[in-house]
Design a protein around this motif. Structure first.
Motif, short mmCIF file in Angstrom:
data_model
loop_
_atom_site.label_atom_id
_atom_site.label_comp_id
_atom_site.label_asym_id
_atom_site.label_seq_id
_atom_site.Cartn_x
_atom_site.Cartn_y
_atom_site.Cartn_z
N VAL A 31 31.88 102.04 36.34
CA VAL A 31 31.08 101.49 35.25
C VAL A 31 31.19 99.97 35.24
CG1 VAL A 31 30.77 101.42 32.76
CG2 VAL A 31 31.30 103.59 33.88
N GLN A 32 32.41 99.47 35.40
CA GLN A 32 32.61 98.02 35.44
C GLN A 32 31.95 97.43 36.68
OE1 GLN A 32 36.69 96.72 35.32
NE2 GLN A 32 36.13 94.61 34.84
N LYS A 33 32.01 98.14 37.80
CA LYS A 33 31.37 97.66 39.03
C LYS A 33 29.87 97.46 38.80
CE LYS A 33 32.59 99.61 42.95
NZ LYS A 33 33.07 98.55 43.92
N ALA A 34 29.23 98.42 38.15
CA ALA A 34 27.80 98.31 37.87
C ALA A 34 27.51 97.16 36.93
CB ALA A 34 27.27 99.63 37.30
N SER A 35 28.35 97.00 35.90
CA SER A 35 28.15 95.91 34.93
C SER A 35 28.33 94.55 35.58
CB SER A 35 29.13 96.07 33.76
OG SER A 35 28.88 97.24 33.04
N LEU A 36 29.36 94.40 36.40
CA LEU A 36 29.59 93.13 37.09
C LEU A 36 28.46 92.82 38.06
CD1 LEU A 36 33.42 93.29 37.87
CD2 LEU A 36 32.27 91.63 36.39
N SER A 37 27.95 93.86 38.71
CA SER A 37 26.85 93.67 39.64
C SER A 37 25.62 93.11 38.93
CB SER A 37 26.51 95.00 40.32
OG SER A 37 25.54 94.82 41.33
N HIS A 38 25.33 93.67 37.77
CA HIS A 38 24.19 93.21 36.98
C HIS A 38 24.41 91.78 36.49
CE1 HIS A 38 20.70 93.38 34.44
NE2 HIS A 38 21.40 93.32 33.31
N TYR A 39 25.62 91.50 36.01
CA TYR A 39 25.92 90.17 35.51
C TYR A 39 25.85 89.12 36.62
CZ TYR A 39 28.19 86.43 32.93
OH TYR A 39 28.46 85.24 32.31
N ALA A 40 26.35 89.48 37.81
CA ALA A 40 26.31 88.55 38.94
C ALA A 40 24.87 88.20 39.32
CB ALA A 40 27.02 89.17 40.14
N TYR A 41 24.00 89.20 39.32
CA TYR A 41 22.60 88.94 39.66
C TYR A 41 21.94 88.05 38.61
CZ TYR A 41 17.72 89.65 40.90
OH TYR A 41 16.40 89.43 41.25
N LYS A 42 22.28 88.26 37.35
CA LYS A 42 21.72 87.40 36.30
C LYS A 42 22.19 85.96 36.48
CE LYS A 42 22.85 89.67 32.50
NZ LYS A 42 22.84 89.98 31.03
N GLN A 43 23.45 85.78 36.86
CA GLN A 43 23.96 84.42 37.11
C GLN A 43 23.17 83.75 38.24
OE1 GLN A 43 25.76 83.80 34.27
NE2 GLN A 43 27.32 82.81 35.51
N TRP A 44 22.88 84.52 39.27
CA TRP A 44 22.11 84.00 40.41
C TRP A 44 20.69 83.64 39.97
CZ3 TRP A 44 22.16 82.03 45.11
CH2 TRP A 44 21.00 82.10 45.90
N CYS A 45 20.05 84.52 39.24
CA CYS A 45 18.67 84.28 38.81
C CYS A 45 18.56 83.10 37.86
CB CYS A 45 18.09 85.54 38.16
SG CYS A 45 17.80 86.89 39.31
N ASN A 46 19.61 82.85 37.12
CA ASN A 46 19.61 81.73 36.19
C ASN A 46 19.91 80.40 36.89
OD1 ASN A 46 19.03 83.38 34.01
ND2 ASN A 46 21.18 83.67 33.45
N GLY A 47 20.11 80.45 38.20
CA GLY A 47 20.34 79.24 38.98
C GLY A 47 21.69 78.60 38.73
N LYS A 48 22.66 79.38 38.27
CA LYS A 48 23.97 78.83 37.92
C LYS A 48 24.94 78.78 39.08
CE LYS A 48 23.80 80.05 33.01
NZ LYS A 48 24.51 80.73 31.90
N ILE A 49 24.63 79.50 40.18
CA ILE A 49 25.59 79.58 41.28
C ILE A 49 24.88 79.43 42.63
CG2 ILE A 49 27.40 80.94 40.15
CD1 ILE A 49 26.06 83.46 41.22
#
Length: 270
Positions: free
Chosen positions: A111-129
């Motif tokens: 469950v945490q793996k899925a949540s982190l995966s989603h959060y990581a992609y959002k960070q990428w899409c927001n241009g933060k990393i």
């Protein structure tokens, strides 16, 4: 299961048309040159949905409702506060997409793996990393359950400890969980040659990982509604075995995983 195998292959060829193999085309020898810009034409038909998929906003429909995918209902105040704190605490854990991918791979709780995966992609899409570079773990972290056995030891629906619908959902959940790790391993493992593969390659596979994490969440939700959990029956490790075999070549990885193993798994779940 995000995209049809042909679609994934077109996504790959559109990002890597400047790569070409050297010498014998075996798994161990397939490689590419940093200085090669030979464009190889392909007869693969273009997936018409690819441009729209790439331009789409981050999909927050991580719950399966009566009428299909939907956003989760408004969270209770305490839960929403916890979620905000979770995001604030995690925002600066990793400084690049590759580091986020390595963190997802190192997370055992599904469950945490899925949540982190989603959060990581959002960070990428927001241009933060940036893409960045890092070394992938030897293998993804996993909990004790499900027990991993050979494909031949996986019970058939007739002999399954789960009813038929839960049996299918469990197999789907296992495929989706592996797909999350496969996508992130591709991002992390080949991050050292990002200047060759290009930013779109890594953006696409981070997007795939996010899609798979959403599908995995749907499977977990429905399994729970039926009274079961991921881990209630044995599963196999075939997909990750092929991932290890293709760890030295991005071309072999794309040929063996999306075009062969994912197709086989998606057509063998019943």
């Amino acid at each position: 299961m995000g995209m049809h195998a042909k679609s994934v292959m077109h996504m790959f060829t559109s990002c890597t048309s400047n790569l070409r193999p050297h010498g014998p085309t075996s798994y161990s020898s397939l490689s590419f040159s940093r200085h090669s810009h030979t464009i190889t034409k392909t007869n693969a038909s273009e997936w018409q949905g690819l441009p729209g998929w790439r331009k789409s906003t981050v999909n927050e429909n991580r719950r399966w409702g009566v009428k299909g995918p939907e956003e989760a209902a408004e969270l209770p105040l305490s839960t929403a506060h916890h979620k905000k704190n979770y995001e604030n605490d995690n925002e600066n854990i990793c400084s690049s997409l590759a580091e986020w991918g390595a963190l997802v791979l190192s997370t055992a709780d599904p469950v945490q793996k899925a949540s982190l995966s989603h959060y990581a992609y959002k960070q990428w899409c927001n241009g933060k990393i940036p893409i960045g570079t890092t070394k992938p773990p030897e293998k993804p972290s996993r909990q004790d359950k499900p027990e991993l056995v050979s494909p031949r030891e996986i019970p058939s629906p007739k002999n399954s400890p789960l009813p038929h619908n839960a049996h299918i959902l469990h197999n789907l959940a296992h495929i989706e969980l592996n797909a999350i790790d496969l996508a992130w391993d591709t991002v992390v493992r080949f991050s050292t040659v990002s200047e060759v593969l290009g930013s779109q390659f890594f953006s696409d596979f981070a997007h795939v990982a996010d899609d798979e994490s959403r599908h995995f969440s749907w499977c977990l939700q429905r399994l729970g509604e039926l009274g079961f959990r991921y881990g209630d029956m044995a599963a196999h490790n075939l997909l990750w075995r092929e991932c290890q075999r293709t760890s030295g070549s991005v071309i072999a990885r794309m040929a063996a995983i999306p075009m062969v193993q994912v197709f086989r798994n998606n057509h063998g779940i019943l």
